[in-house]
Every structure is written in structure tokens, then in C-alpha cells.
Design an enzyme around this catalytic site. Structure first.
Site, PDB file in Angstrom:
ATOM      1  N   GLY A 122      -7.855   2.516  -7.780  1.00  0.00           N
ATOM      2  CA  GLY A 122      -8.960   2.943  -8.643  1.00  0.00           C
ATOM      3  C   GLY A 122      -9.164   4.446  -8.704  1.00  0.00           C
ATOM      4  O   GLY A 122     -10.263   4.910  -9.037  1.00  0.00           O
ATOM      5  N   HIS A 166       4.898   6.707  -5.128  1.00  0.00           N
ATOM      6  CA  HIS A 166       4.339   5.615  -4.325  1.00  0.00           C
ATOM      7  C   HIS A 166       4.927   4.287  -4.815  1.00  0.00           C
ATOM      8  O   HIS A 166       4.868   3.978  -6.013  1.00  0.00           O
ATOM      9  CB  HIS A 166       2.817   5.631  -4.482  1.00  0.00           C
ATOM     10  CG  HIS A 166       2.085   4.635  -3.655  1.00  0.00           C
ATOM     11  ND1 HIS A 166       1.803   4.833  -2.318  1.00  0.00           N
ATOM     12  CD2 HIS A 166       1.551   3.429  -3.974  1.00  0.00           C
ATOM     13  CE1 HIS A 166       1.124   3.790  -1.851  1.00  0.00           C
ATOM     14  NE2 HIS A 166       0.965   2.921  -2.839  1.00  0.00           N
ATOM     15  N   SER A 209       1.712   5.712  -8.578  1.00  0.00           N
ATOM     16  CA  SER A 209       2.199   4.395  -8.126  1.00  0.00           C
ATOM     17  C   SER A 209       3.021   3.737  -9.224  1.00  0.00           C
ATOM     18  O   SER A 209       2.535   3.503 -10.330  1.00  0.00           O
ATOM     19  CB  SER A 209       1.008   3.501  -7.763  1.00  0.00           C
ATOM     20  OG  SER A 209       1.464   2.160  -7.696  1.00  0.00           O
ATOM     21  N   PHE A 213      -3.150  -5.685  -6.516  1.00  0.00           N
ATOM     22  CA  PHE A 213      -3.081  -5.451  -7.959  1.00  0.00           C
ATOM     23  C   PHE A 213      -3.495  -4.025  -8.301  1.00  0.00           C
ATOM     24  O   PHE A 213      -4.352  -3.453  -7.632  1.00  0.00           O
ATOM     25  CB  PHE A 213      -4.021  -6.419  -8.703  1.00  0.00           C
ATOM     26  CG  PHE A 213      -3.683  -7.859  -8.448  1.00  0.00           C
ATOM     27  CD1 PHE A 213      -2.702  -8.505  -9.190  1.00  0.00           C
ATOM     28  CD2 PHE A 213      -4.322  -8.562  -7.437  1.00  0.00           C
ATOM     29  CE1 PHE A 213      -2.369  -9.828  -8.936  1.00  0.00           C
ATOM     30  CE2 PHE A 213      -3.996  -9.890  -7.169  1.00  0.00           C
ATOM     31  CZ  PHE A 213      -3.017 -10.517  -7.921  1.00  0.00           C
TER      32      PHE A 213
HETATM   33  O1  LIG Z   1      -1.483  -0.527  -3.455  1.00  0.00           O
HETATM   34  C1  LIG Z   1      -1.851  -0.746  -4.586  1.00  0.00           C
HETATM   35  C2  LIG Z   1      -2.464  -2.058  -4.937  1.00  0.00           C
HETATM   36  O2  LIG Z   1      -2.424  -2.906  -3.858  1.00  0.00           O
HETATM   37  C3  LIG Z   1      -1.622   0.291  -5.665  1.00  0.00           C
HETATM   38  O3  LIG Z   1      -0.992   1.424  -5.100  1.00  0.00           O
HETATM   39  C4  LIG Z   1      -2.898   0.723  -6.342  1.00  0.00           C
HETATM   40  O4  LIG Z   1      -3.678  -0.333  -6.750  1.00  0.00           O
HETATM   41  C5  LIG Z   1      -2.613   1.685  -7.488  1.00  0.00           C
HETATM   42  O5  LIG Z   1      -3.035   1.211  -8.714  1.00  0.00           O
HETATM   43  P1  LIG Z   1      -4.327   1.766  -9.518  1.00  0.00           P
HETATM   44  O6  LIG Z   1      -4.303   3.261  -9.427  1.00  0.00           O
HETATM   45  O7  LIG Z   1      -4.095   1.255 -10.904  1.00  0.00           O
HETATM   46  O8  LIG Z   1      -5.545   1.182  -8.849  1.00  0.00           O
HETATM   47 FE   LIG Z   2      -0.281   1.192  -2.913  1.00  0.00          FE
END
Ligand SMILES: O=C(CO)[C@H](O)[C@H](O)COP(=O)(O)O
Ligand SMILES: [Fe+2]
Length: 220
Positions: A181, A37, A12, A147
């Protein structure tokens, strides 16, 4: 019940260096990512603002990876065409982002891109029972959207399992993604429950060595 498809890693961009987005996109492709992503947030459906179609379009020439666009916006319909034109390969919308999920999925398919639907933690898997024939991707939020860097909600694992069973019953090729997460501890839990796409921000872009981080997730 697990998936028979190979597992995909989708870093992401939310956790990338926003001052160097083009380089960050190219670097993740070289590091072995399967999809990119892209989290789009509007400050209304979720309490955060990220970026819109202009940024997706600007990044398109920097990578050949499929662009997996996760729309955390409400309403969605007025913006679908802009994201498709910007170069999205998949557009995922939220089941909670309006009363006309079916119509929005029809609109995404009419644009010639793959249609995804995402569920927030409080939404049950049955919310998708009437649209399974219209989706190419289901995305389970394992944190509350808005977030990066939050803790995986283990209470979502049963939902992943139920959705895997629902998908297998259709006989259709529907990807099951988990977002939020995901790291080397939670990736095996998600995969054992039936996920076949792992979306990870902090666990990839938050590391110094992207290739090693992707390898670690793949082998976890
Ligand atoms: O859609 C999302 C948050 O709304 C992100 O894709 C997701 O939180 C990825 O971040 P992490 O891997 O740090 O949790
Ligand atoms: Fe996402």
C-alpha cells in the site's frame, strides 16, 4: 527518529506484466529503481501463488539491480540455496514461517547473501529482539501478505517507529523496509516513522510512466 541512510525505492514485480517479465525488469532499472523486489508466494503461507527460483534465475541477466527476494513460503530452509543460486542478493523470510528463525537466518548468511526478516501485521516488533545481530534488512508488512493493491494499514506505523529505535540502538547498518500500500500519500508516513526502503508494486508498475512514478515516490 529517522534513518540517516538515503531512501531506496524497490518496485515490486508482482504488479508487472507477467507476459513480459524480462522487459519489465529492464524497464524498471532504466526508470531509476534502486532494488527490484520479487514476491515469492506458495499458496500455503499466503493464499496466493506467484513464482519460484526458476523465474528469478531467468530474470537475472535482464538487470544489474539488487534482487530483493521476499519469501512468503513455509518451510523456507529447503529453498534458500535455490534462490541464492538463482541470483538473489537479499533473501527475506517471515518470522512467522517456522519455529527456527535463527537457524534460517544463519543459513542465509552462510550462502553469502544479505539476510532479511519480515513481520506480518499481527507480529510485534519484539519478535526480532534476539536476531538483530543477524539481519541486514527488516521488512514491515503494511498489508496482510499475499496480494498487491491493498490499502496501507496505518496501525503498522508505530511498529516501524519502534523498529527504527531498535535498529539505531544496535549501531548496525540494518535497512528498514515497508511493503504494502505504499504510494505518494503513505510513503511520507512510512519515512517519517523511520523506514528507508519503500517497496511499491501498484504505485510503480501500475502506472504508465515508471520513471515519473519512482520520482514521485522519492520526492513524496
Ligand atoms: O509482499 C507483497 C504482498 O504480499 C507485495 O510486495 C506488496 O503488496 C506490493 O504491492 P502493492 O504496492 O501493490 O501493495
Ligand atoms: Fe513483498
Amino acid at each position: 527518529m529517522t534513518s540517516t541512510a538515503p531512501h531506496l525505492i524497490a518496485p515490486s514485480l508482482l504488479a508487472a506484466d507477467f507476459a513480459r517479465l524480462g522487459e519489465e525488469v529492464a524497464a524498471i532499472e532504466s526508470a531509476g529503481a534502486d532494488w527490484l523486489h520479487l514476491d515469492v508466494m506458495d499458496g500455503h503461507f499466503v493464499p496466493n501463488i506467484s513464482f519460484g527460483p526458476a523465474v528469478v534465475q531467468a530474470l537475472r541477466p535482464h538487470s544489474r539491480l539488487p534482487f530483493d527476494v521476499h519469501l512468503m513460503i513455509e518451510p523456507v530452509d529447503p529453498y534458500l540455496e535455490a534462490f541464492a543460486k538463482a541470483g538473489a542478493d537479499h533473501i527475506t523470510i517471515h518470522a512467522e514461517a517456522g519455529p527456527h528463525l535463527h537457524r534460517s537466518l544463519q543459513a542465509i548468511r552462510a550462502l553469502g547473501v544479505k539476510a532479511g526478516v519480515s513481520l506480518c501485521p499481527a507480529t510485534p516488533p519484539e519478535a526480532l529482539s534476539q536476531v538483530l545481530d543477524m539481519v541486514d534488512l527488516i521488512l514491515v508488512m503494511s498489508v496482510n501478505p499475499g496480494f498487491g493493491g491493498q490499502k496501507f494499514l496505518h496501525g503498522q506505523v508505530g511498529k516501524i517507529r519502534t523498529l527504527r529505535e531498535m535498529i539505531n540502538k544496535t549501531g548496525r547498518q540494518i535497512r528498514l523496509a515497508v511493503d504494502g500500500g505504499i504510494d505518494t500519500e503513505t510513503a511520507p508516513v512510512a519515512v517519517a516513522a523511520g523506514a528507508d526502503v519503500l517497496i511499491a508494486g501498484s504505485a510503480v508498475y501500475g502506472r504508465d510512466d515508471y520513471a515519473a512514478a519512482i520520482r514521485a515516490l522519492r520526492s513524496a
